[in-house]
Design a protein around this motif. Structure first.
Motif, mmCIF file in Angstrom:
data_model
loop_
_atom_site.group_PDB
_atom_site.id
_atom_site.type_symbol
_atom_site.label_atom_id
_atom_site.label_comp_id
_atom_site.label_asym_id
_atom_site.label_seq_id
_atom_site.Cartn_x
_atom_site.Cartn_y
_atom_site.Cartn_z
ATOM 1 N N ASN A 97 -5.098 5.259 7.730
ATOM 2 C CA ASN A 97 -4.423 4.279 9.215
ATOM 3 C C ASN A 97 -4.629 2.913 8.109
ATOM 4 O O ASN A 97 -3.889 2.093 8.768
ATOM 5 C CB ASN A 97 -6.145 4.122 10.456
ATOM 6 N N GLU A 98 -5.105 1.988 7.374
ATOM 7 C CA GLU A 98 -5.090 1.574 7.355
ATOM 8 C C GLU A 98 -3.682 1.170 6.634
ATOM 9 O O GLU A 98 -2.836 -0.393 6.724
ATOM 10 C CB GLU A 98 -5.813 0.060 6.085
ATOM 11 N N PHE A 99 -3.328 1.653 5.908
ATOM 12 C CA PHE A 99 -2.255 1.873 5.124
ATOM 13 C C PHE A 99 -0.647 1.438 6.161
ATOM 14 O O PHE A 99 0.003 0.828 6.033
ATOM 15 C CB PHE A 99 -1.342 2.745 3.955
ATOM 16 N N VAL A 100 -1.189 2.365 7.151
ATOM 17 C CA VAL A 100 0.152 2.903 8.396
ATOM 18 C C VAL A 100 0.042 1.366 9.433
ATOM 19 O O VAL A 100 1.345 0.711 9.308
ATOM 20 C CB VAL A 100 -0.403 3.220 9.603
ATOM 21 N N GLU A 101 -1.352 0.596 9.202
ATOM 22 C CA GLU A 101 -1.541 -0.341 9.604
ATOM 23 C C GLU A 101 -0.665 -1.690 9.072
ATOM 24 O O GLU A 101 -0.043 -2.540 10.362
ATOM 25 C CB GLU A 101 -3.186 -0.988 10.109
ATOM 26 N N MET A 102 -0.900 -2.295 7.868
ATOM 27 C CA MET A 102 -0.312 -2.926 6.996
ATOM 28 C C MET A 102 1.140 -2.253 7.287
ATOM 29 O O MET A 102 1.960 -3.660 6.828
ATOM 30 C CB MET A 102 -0.639 -2.851 5.599
ATOM 31 N N MET A 103 1.732 -1.141 7.181
ATOM 32 C CA MET A 103 3.571 -1.663 6.823
ATOM 33 C C MET A 103 3.913 -1.804 8.361
ATOM 34 O O MET A 103 4.624 -2.746 8.949
ATOM 35 C CB MET A 103 3.881 -0.788 6.976
ATOM 36 N N ILE A 133 11.658 1.673 5.828
ATOM 37 C CA ILE A 133 10.110 0.672 6.983
ATOM 38 C C ILE A 133 11.071 0.455 7.661
ATOM 39 O O ILE A 133 10.447 0.507 8.708
ATOM 40 C CB ILE A 133 9.285 0.440 6.404
ATOM 41 N N LEU A 134 11.344 -0.963 7.066
ATOM 42 C CA LEU A 134 12.534 -1.513 8.230
ATOM 43 C C LEU A 134 13.567 -1.193 8.923
ATOM 44 O O LEU A 134 13.189 -1.328 10.474
ATOM 45 C CB LEU A 134 12.749 -2.939 7.437
ATOM 46 N N ASN A 141 3.173 5.895 14.966
ATOM 47 C CA ASN A 141 3.198 7.787 14.689
ATOM 48 C C ASN A 141 4.245 7.418 14.088
ATOM 49 O O ASN A 141 4.441 8.001 13.431
ATOM 50 C CB ASN A 141 3.464 8.016 16.280
ATOM 51 N N SER A 142 5.378 6.731 13.992
ATOM 52 C CA SER A 142 6.368 6.556 13.630
ATOM 53 C C SER A 142 6.840 6.114 12.008
ATOM 54 O O SER A 142 7.125 6.853 11.047
ATOM 55 C CB SER A 142 8.100 6.001 14.413
ATOM 56 N N ILE A 143 5.570 5.342 11.602
ATOM 57 C CA ILE A 143 5.409 5.274 10.421
ATOM 58 C C ILE A 143 4.725 6.187 10.024
ATOM 59 O O ILE A 143 4.893 6.387 8.304
ATOM 60 C CB ILE A 143 5.045 3.850 10.841
ATOM 61 N N LYS A 144 3.898 6.351 10.496
ATOM 62 C CA LYS A 144 2.635 7.645 9.769
ATOM 63 C C LYS A 144 4.040 9.081 9.225
ATOM 64 O O LYS A 144 3.715 8.820 8.214
ATOM 65 C CB LYS A 144 2.212 8.162 11.140
ATOM 66 N N GLU A 145 4.556 9.232 9.686
ATOM 67 C CA GLU A 145 5.325 10.187 8.940
ATOM 68 C C GLU A 145 6.324 9.623 7.691
ATOM 69 O O GLU A 145 6.532 10.402 7.515
ATOM 70 C CB GLU A 145 7.040 10.634 10.138
ATOM 71 N N GLU A 184 4.624 7.793 5.944
ATOM 72 C CA GLU A 184 3.666 7.176 4.839
ATOM 73 C C GLU A 184 4.194 8.014 3.385
ATOM 74 O O GLU A 184 3.566 7.182 2.171
ATOM 75 C CB GLU A 184 2.358 7.764 5.375
ATOM 76 N N GLU A 185 3.885 8.651 3.408
ATOM 77 C CA GLU A 185 4.121 9.159 2.249
ATOM 78 C C GLU A 185 4.392 8.911 1.107
ATOM 79 O O GLU A 185 5.129 8.287 -0.430
ATOM 80 C CB GLU A 185 4.077 10.762 2.251
ATOM 81 N N LYS A 186 6.149 8.726 2.019
ATOM 82 C CA LYS A 186 7.130 7.999 1.075
ATOM 83 C C LYS A 186 7.221 6.919 0.322
ATOM 84 O O LYS A 186 7.355 6.348 -0.361
ATOM 85 C CB LYS A 186 8.611 8.309 1.724
ATOM 86 N N ALA A 187 7.095 6.077 1.562
ATOM 87 C CA ALA A 187 6.013 4.755 1.515
ATOM 88 C C ALA A 187 5.100 4.938 0.134
ATOM 89 O O ALA A 187 5.538 2.927 -0.748
ATOM 90 C CB ALA A 187 5.433 4.000 2.676
ATOM 91 N N ARG A 188 4.183 5.112 0.558
ATOM 92 C CA ARG A 188 3.041 5.409 -1.296
ATOM 93 C C ARG A 188 3.834 5.555 -2.444
ATOM 94 O O ARG A 188 3.788 4.942 -3.381
ATOM 95 C CB ARG A 188 1.876 6.190 -0.421
ATOM 96 N N GLY A 189 4.710 6.164 -2.506
ATOM 97 C CA GLY A 189 5.280 6.526 -3.607
ATOM 98 C C GLY A 189 6.511 5.454 -4.250
ATOM 99 O O GLY A 189 7.217 5.550 -5.043
ATOM 100 N N CYS A 190 6.805 4.540 -3.431
ATOM 101 C CA CYS A 190 7.644 3.353 -3.891
ATOM 102 C C CYS A 190 6.767 1.944 -4.661
ATOM 103 O O CYS A 190 7.046 1.359 -5.849
ATOM 104 C CB CYS A 190 8.189 2.440 -2.507
ATOM 105 N N TYR A 191 5.788 2.513 -4.330
ATOM 106 C CA TYR A 191 4.448 1.645 -5.116
ATOM 107 C C TYR A 191 3.977 2.365 -5.737
ATOM 108 O O TYR A 191 3.899 3.815 -6.288
ATOM 109 C CB TYR A 191 3.556 1.118 -3.857
ATOM 110 N N GLU A 192 3.889 1.289 -6.999
ATOM 111 C CA GLU A 192 3.293 1.314 -8.571
ATOM 112 C C GLU A 192 1.979 1.354 -8.657
ATOM 113 O O GLU A 192 1.193 0.976 -7.991
ATOM 114 C CB GLU A 192 3.729 0.937 -10.013
ATOM 115 N N GLY A 193 1.052 2.694 -9.183
ATOM 116 C CA GLY A 193 -0.180 2.994 -9.307
ATOM 117 C C GLY A 193 -0.917 3.258 -7.809
ATOM 118 O O GLY A 193 0.273 3.709 -6.353
ATOM 119 N N SER A 194 -1.792 3.785 -7.847
ATOM 120 C CA SER A 194 -2.519 4.214 -6.520
ATOM 121 C C SER A 194 -3.107 3.321 -5.553
ATOM 122 O O SER A 194 -3.539 1.744 -6.443
ATOM 123 C CB SER A 194 -4.196 5.221 -7.169
ATOM 124 N N ILE A 195 -2.671 2.815 -4.233
ATOM 125 C CA ILE A 195 -2.665 2.192 -3.558
ATOM 126 C C ILE A 195 -4.498 3.059 -2.695
ATOM 127 O O ILE A 195 -5.051 4.065 -1.951
ATOM 128 C CB ILE A 195 -1.873 2.442 -2.408
#
Length: 532
Positions: free
Chosen positions: A187-193, A247-248, A165-169, A171-182
């Motif tokens: 759920n898969e992205f949060v689990e991976m993080m 995230i860390l 739940n904490s990383i879910k908050e 998620e959008e900010k973390a996705r913006g750190c990566y180049e291109g679409s993920i």
């Protein structure tokens, strides 16, 4: 029977004739209807052309050579084509949003840089983040990631839902750190993080506190200080294998009960990646005091500050530069190149190689400092700090250079240093000379491998030679190199003062020349004196 059979055939024949007459009678009506339809189409055609959307396409066929019989044949795939183009434009509009670029800090390595050594950018043991998440040969480490998460939950008596739940908050900010679409789902992205982040933190804390204190066995295949750890460190420092630092920070904050804390992870990063440092120059107390007193900059790198880095690679780079080189005004480089940013190897010449500089009388000495980039030149002596080269140095420098190439808010200090050393080293003899003075220490096979390493590091790098912190120093070195008297003096010293016997012979020759000159002078002087 024959009569009955003939009667049936006659009946079918009459039915066929009747159908034929009916069809022939209806064809003129169909032709008239088609002609009227075409006429109406030609009358309405100008209006339709005004209403046609762009990118539509029509084909006209002339019948019997006359423009009157024009048939419009539309391509059935036009609408699908236009729709696909509009979808691509909408995607481009979303990608061009200013907010998405502002957060970007973890990049895919450009293909032009990969061609040099692709293996240096791709993890070999563990994948972190979405870029290499689907690689089959890296999935063997997944079970150890789950072990680390289980160990954290067991040690803290927490539920995994708290982390999700904490990383879910974020998620959008973390996705913006990566180049291109993920392509991963939410759920898969949060689990991976969560999984990758907990794995990283266990390695960090185990290195700092001891893996036994965290509950791992001394014979653990991963969570133990073994030779295997060095390969994991090399994978974790790669640009494409990074997790956002926030995230860390959030994950370790949940473990210690302070979710909003910042800076602790950066401190653990420096401890974990210390073996990868390209210098291990031991400094005494006097040397360290001189170093502190010689600092020309007011600010230093603080791993506990709020703005301590974007990810582990950025933190490591900041720690390498510490106070950071201060660029000097660059004017002289313009006579070397008229281009502002060039990728041509011939136009990235900052300085001559060691062999050529030696011929002009420039000396090399090791500078005692733990800042490997802090090079000085004064009175014909080039002082270069000690550089340690090991099997992970190439991958480390390549990823640091790639980050400086990709990230807009990043200086090119590491790139400037590597290109400067690349200019100095052109042959194994140059490496051997620097090694003789303790400037370069390496664990590679021979000096030729070191020379090849530096000559390949910046092959496809786009480098602005007018924006290097070493440009002023290079100007001073080149001015000294171009002075002819320095070259003559160096040649005299090299040819006649390179060993004691040569010095004795030179002195004897000079003394003999002086005696001969004195004898001649007194002979001529005595002749004229007796005559007059």
């Amino acid at each position: 029977m024959v009569a009955v059979f003939n009667k049936e055939l006659l009946s079918w024949y009459l039915i066929t004739l009747k159908l034929k007459e009916t069809v022939e009678a209806g064809i003129p009506n169909l032709q008239e209807t088609a002609t009227s339809t075409r006429s109406l189409t030609l009358l309405e055609q100008p209006q339709k052309q005004q209403q046609q959307p762009p990118l539509s396409e029509s084909r006209y066929i002339l019948t019997n050579g006359s423009r009157d019989n024009v048939e419009e044949v539309s391509n059935p795939s036009d609408s699908e084509w236009v729709i696909s183009i509009r979808e691509k434009l909408e995607q481009a509009c979303q990608d061009d949003a200013a907010s998405s670029w502002a957060k970007l800090c973890i990049y895919r390595i450009p293909q032009c840089l990969r061609e040099g050594d692709e293996k240096a950018y791709i993890p070999q043991i563990v994948s972190l983040g979405p870029y290499h998440h689907s690689r089959k040969r890296l999935r063997n480490m997944d079970r150890h990631k789950w072990r680390s998460l289980h160990q954290i939950l067991k040690r803290t008596n927490q539920d995994v839902k708290l982390y999700l739940n904490s990383i879910k908050e974020l998620e959008e900010k973390a996705r913006g750190c990566y180049e291109g679409s993920i392509t991963l789902s939410s759920n898969e992205f949060v689990e991976m993080m969560v999984l990758d982040g907990c794995f990283i933190l266990e390695l960090f804390r185990g290195t700092a506190e001891g893996f036994n204190q965290l509950g791992y066995s001394r014979n653990d295949p991963v969570f133990a200080m073994r030779g295997f750890m060095h390969s994991i460190q090399r994978d974790m420092i790669m640009l494409e294998n990074q997790l956002p630092l926030f995230i860390l920070d959030r994950l370790i904050g949940l473990q210690i009960g302070e979710p909003d804390q910042k800076g602790l992870v950066a401190k653990l990063v420096l401890r974990f990646f210390d073996p990868l440092m390209p210098t291990d120059e031991p400094l005494g107390k006097n040397d360290r005091n001189k170093l502190e007193s010689s600092l020309e900059y007011a600010t230093t790198f603080d791993p506990l500050s709020d703005q301590c880095g974007l990810h582990c690679l950025d933190v490591f780079r900041r720690s390498l530069l510490r106070t950071g080189p201060q660029p000097s005004p660059r004017i002289w480089i313009k006579k070397w190149s008229h281009a502002a940013r060039v990728a041509d190897k011939r136009r990235q010449q900052l300085i001559h190689c060691v062999t050529e500089l030696r011929e002009s009388g420039i000396k090399f000495k090791k500078r005692k400092t733990d800042r490997f980039w802090d090079i000085k030149f004064k009175k014909g002596i080039l002082r270069i700090p000690r550089l340690l080269i090991h099997d992970g140095t190439k991958s480390l420098f390549l990823n640091l250079i790639a980050f400086e190439q990709c990230h807009l808010d990043c200086s090119n200090d590491i790139t400037s240093y590597v290109i400067f050393m690349d200019n100095l080293i052109n042959s194994p003899e140059d490496v051997g000379y620097l090694h003789y003075f303790g400037i370069i220490e390496h664990w590679l096979g021979n000096d030729a491998e070191v020379a090849d390493l530096f000559n390949r590091l910046c092959q496809e790098v786009v480098f602005d030679i007018n924006d290097s912190y070493l440009s002023r120093l290079s100007e001073q070195v080149n001015q000294y190199y171009n002075h002819r008297w320095n070259a003559w003096r160096a040649s005299l010293k090299h040819n006649y003062f390179n060993n004691p016997w040569a010095i004795i012979s030179f002195v004897a020759a000079v003394v003999l020349l002086l005696l001969t000159s004195a004898q001649t002078f007194y002979g001529v002087y005595g002749y004229y004196r007796t005559r007059y």
